[in-house]
Design an enzyme around this catalytic site. Structure first.
Site, PDB file in Angstrom:
ATOM      1  N   TYR A   1     -15.910  27.328 -25.969  1.00  0.00           N
ATOM      2  CA  TYR A   1     -14.682  27.265 -26.776  1.00  0.00           C
ATOM      3  C   TYR A   1     -14.272  25.809 -27.006  1.00  0.00           C
ATOM      4  O   TYR A   1     -13.947  25.409 -28.123  1.00  0.00           O
ATOM      5  CB  TYR A   1     -13.573  28.038 -26.053  1.00  0.00           C
ATOM      6  CG  TYR A   1     -12.259  28.105 -26.799  1.00  0.00           C
ATOM      7  CD1 TYR A   1     -12.140  28.852 -27.972  1.00  0.00           C
ATOM      8  CD2 TYR A   1     -11.124  27.438 -26.333  1.00  0.00           C
ATOM      9  CE1 TYR A   1     -10.922  28.914 -28.653  1.00  0.00           C
ATOM     10  CE2 TYR A   1      -9.919  27.508 -27.001  1.00  0.00           C
ATOM     11  CZ  TYR A   1      -9.813  28.242 -28.166  1.00  0.00           C
ATOM     12  OH  TYR A   1      -8.616  28.311 -28.843  1.00  0.00           O
TER      13      TYR A   1
ATOM     14  N   SER B   1      -7.389  23.606 -30.964  1.00  0.00           N
ATOM     15  CA  SER B   1      -6.811  23.875 -29.642  1.00  0.00           C
ATOM     16  C   SER B   1      -6.727  22.562 -28.876  1.00  0.00           C
ATOM     17  O   SER B   1      -7.521  21.639 -29.121  1.00  0.00           O
ATOM     18  CB  SER B   1      -7.728  24.846 -28.893  1.00  0.00           C
ATOM     19  OG  SER B   1      -7.493  24.778 -27.501  1.00  0.00           O
TER      20      SER B   1
HETATM   21  N1  LIG Z   1      -3.589  32.076 -28.051  1.00  0.00           N
HETATM   22  C1  LIG Z   1      -3.828  30.872 -27.558  1.00  0.00           C
HETATM   23  O1  LIG Z   1      -3.614  30.613 -26.356  1.00  0.00           O
HETATM   24  C2  LIG Z   1      -4.344  29.783 -28.463  1.00  0.00           C
HETATM   25  C3  LIG Z   1      -4.207  28.439 -28.039  1.00  0.00           C
HETATM   26  C4  LIG Z   1      -4.673  27.430 -28.861  1.00  0.00           C
HETATM   27  C5  LIG Z   1      -5.290  27.745 -30.057  1.00  0.00           C
HETATM   28  N2  LIG Z   1      -5.414  29.049 -30.445  1.00  0.00           N
HETATM   29  C6  LIG Z   1      -6.086  29.327 -31.728  1.00  0.00           C
HETATM   30  O2  LIG Z   1      -5.158  29.977 -32.587  1.00  0.00           O
HETATM   31  C7  LIG Z   1      -5.876  30.820 -33.499  1.00  0.00           C
HETATM   32  C8  LIG Z   1      -5.215  32.196 -33.542  1.00  0.00           C
HETATM   33  O3  LIG Z   1      -5.263  32.731 -32.240  1.00  0.00           O
HETATM   34  P1  LIG Z   1      -4.312  33.935 -31.747  1.00  0.00           P
HETATM   35  O4  LIG Z   1      -3.747  33.523 -30.464  1.00  0.00           O
HETATM   36  O5  LIG Z   1      -3.444  34.397 -32.838  1.00  0.00           O
HETATM   37  O6  LIG Z   1      -5.453  35.032 -31.448  1.00  0.00           O
HETATM   38  P2  LIG Z   1      -5.465  36.624 -31.675  1.00  0.00           P
HETATM   39  O7  LIG Z   1      -4.099  37.189 -31.514  1.00  0.00           O
HETATM   40  O8  LIG Z   1      -6.564  37.137 -30.808  1.00  0.00           O
HETATM   41  O9  LIG Z   1      -5.902  36.742 -33.217  1.00  0.00           O
HETATM   42  C9  LIG Z   1      -7.192  36.334 -33.632  1.00  0.00           C
HETATM   43  C10 LIG Z   1      -7.340  36.650 -35.103  1.00  0.00           C
HETATM   44  O10 LIG Z   1      -8.663  36.286 -35.533  1.00  0.00           O
HETATM   45  C11 LIG Z   1      -9.239  37.407 -36.210  1.00  0.00           C
HETATM   46  N3  LIG Z   1     -10.690  37.379 -36.025  1.00  0.00           N
HETATM   47  C12 LIG Z   1     -11.402  37.145 -34.900  1.00  0.00           C
HETATM   48  N4  LIG Z   1     -12.718  37.236 -35.137  1.00  0.00           N
HETATM   49  C13 LIG Z   1     -12.842  37.529 -36.461  1.00  0.00           C
HETATM   50  C14 LIG Z   1     -13.939  37.764 -37.327  1.00  0.00           C
HETATM   51  N5  LIG Z   1     -15.213  37.735 -36.875  1.00  0.00           N
HETATM   52  N6  LIG Z   1     -13.693  38.039 -38.618  1.00  0.00           N
HETATM   53  C15 LIG Z   1     -12.422  38.095 -39.086  1.00  0.00           C
HETATM   54  N7  LIG Z   1     -11.337  37.889 -38.337  1.00  0.00           N
HETATM   55  C16 LIG Z   1     -11.548  37.612 -37.030  1.00  0.00           C
HETATM   56  C17 LIG Z   1      -8.595  38.615 -35.562  1.00  0.00           C
HETATM   57  O11 LIG Z   1      -8.728  39.732 -36.430  1.00  0.00           O
HETATM   58  P3  LIG Z   1      -8.446  41.264 -35.909  1.00  0.00           P
HETATM   59  O12 LIG Z   1      -7.278  41.203 -34.966  1.00  0.00           O
HETATM   60  O13 LIG Z   1      -8.089  41.975 -37.161  1.00  0.00           O
HETATM   61  O14 LIG Z   1      -9.681  41.718 -35.241  1.00  0.00           O
HETATM   62  C18 LIG Z   1      -7.166  38.140 -35.424  1.00  0.00           C
HETATM   63  O15 LIG Z   1      -6.490  38.247 -36.657  1.00  0.00           O
HETATM   64  C19 LIG Z   1      -7.331  30.843 -33.017  1.00  0.00           C
HETATM   65  O16 LIG Z   1      -8.099  29.957 -33.813  1.00  0.00           O
HETATM   66  C20 LIG Z   1      -7.243  30.292 -31.594  1.00  0.00           C
HETATM   67  O17 LIG Z   1      -8.425  29.636 -31.192  1.00  0.00           O
HETATM   68  C21 LIG Z   1      -4.952  30.074 -29.682  1.00  0.00           C
END
Ligand SMILES: NC(=O)c1ccc[n+]([C@@H]2O[C@H](COP(=O)([O-])OP(=O)(O)OC[C@H]3O[C@@H](n4cnc5c(N)ncnc54)[C@H](OP(=O)(O)O)[C@@H]3O)[C@@H](O)[C@H]2O)c1
Length: 261
Positions: free
Chosen positions: A149, A136
């Site tokens: 985070y 991030s």
């Molecule tokens: N969204 C943002 O603003 C943002 C910005 C920068 C970086 N990121 C990074 O991008 C990545 C993806 O984020 P996203 O926005 O796609 O988030 P998201 O829509 O909340 O998806 C998170 C994913 O992680 C899985 N997950 C979480 N905890 C888990 C666990 N204990 N075991 C197995 N799976 C787990 C969830 O599984 P389930 O849904 O099946 O529970 C889901 O598939 C993350 O690493 C996040 O830090 C996000």
């Protein structure tokens, strides 16, 4: 790595960014081992064009389920691991529950390290392989309201860079990606409101996935989609005092949103 030669374990495939990544990697002809917790959402991830698809639900904070995923990944003959699963936690550090902080550190830092550690011997035996860590902007621009985070993502950035340098004479490329905000369910309503008030950009998951897929095709290195965030992250490295002062002015706004019910 060419997509039609890639055999990828993608964690967090049920999430906003994960679904977009799965769709685009599949469209390029990759073979995919998709993992997430939610079985129904995992079954619905679009994979048109993939040369092979295996879906394996796993809670990565459960050692037995993580071990089963590692075993499945070896059977799948992966040559790329994308550590994408993650959780967020917005709030003032002093007010956060320690159990929630531990969960975050496990999901965002320990789990990617564990998966990489378990799969690296296999990856090193492949003619070409890759580890992709989704970090991030906050990993290089630590932000108030996101102390745990930012810590986890800064750790993931350090891990990615050290590992890339350690594996420089091997066939394993290491790519670290540091997106700014993405419009996914990851962000709570309070974070969405905060981003709106601070004027922080929020990218579509498909646009971020496109940048990641392109960087993956090029090989290892750093991918920091998002300007001016990339500039602020650089500035934080050379003159953190400037960023301290800039963010001090925004603290009342951050505190107000952190206190929102
Ligand atoms: N969204 C943002 O603003 C943002 C910005 C920068 C970086 N990121 C990074 O991008 C990545 C993806 O984020 P996203 O926005 O796609 O988030 P998201 O829509 O909340 O998806 C998170 C994913 O992680 C899985 N997950 C979480 N905890 C888990 C666990 N204990 N075991 C197995 N799976 C787990 C969830 O599984 P389930 O849904 O099946 O529970 C889901 O598939 C993350 O690493 C996040 O830090 C996000």
């Amino acid at each position: 790595m060419q997509l039609n030669k890639a055999r990828i374990l993608l964690t967090g495939a049920t999430g906003g960014l994960g679904r977009a990544l799965a769709e685009q990697l599949a469209a390029g002809g990759a073979a995919l081992l998709l993992s997430g917790r939610d079985t129904e959402r995992l079954a619905r991830v679009t994979t048109t064009g993939a040369s092979e698809v295996v879906r394996l639900p796993a809670r990565l904070d459960d050692p037995a389920e993580l071990a089963a995923l590692v075993e499945a990944a070896r059977k799948f003959r992966l040559n790329a691991l994308i550590n994408n699963a993650g959780i967020g936690a917005f709030g003032l550090f002093a007010e956060q529950d320690w159990a929630a902080i531990e969960r975050l550190l496990r999901a965002d830092l320990e789990t990617p390290l564990r998966l990489t550690h378990a799969l690296l011997p296999w990856l090193l035996a492949q003619p070409a392989a890759a580890v992709v860590n989704i970090g991030s902007t906050f990993g290089s621009l630590p932000f108030p309201g996101f102390a745990a985070y930012s810590t986890a993502k800064a750790g993931l950035r350090g891990f990615s860079q050290a590992l890339r340098r350690e594996l420089a004479d091997t066939s394993v490329a290491v790519l670290h990606v540091a997106p700014r905000a993405i419009a996914t369910p990851f962000n709570s309503a309070a974070v969405d409101q905060l981003n709106l008030e601070l004027g922080n950009h929020s990218d579509a998951p498909s646009a971020v996935a496109r940048r990641i897929v392109r960087a993956f095709q090029r090989g290892g290195g750093e991918c920091h989609p998002g300007f001016p965030e990339r500039l602020f992250a650089w500035l934080n490295g050379v003159a953190p005092g400037l960023i301290d002062r800039a963010l001090a002015g925004r603290l009342p706004i951050i505190k107000r949103h952190a206190a929102a019910p």
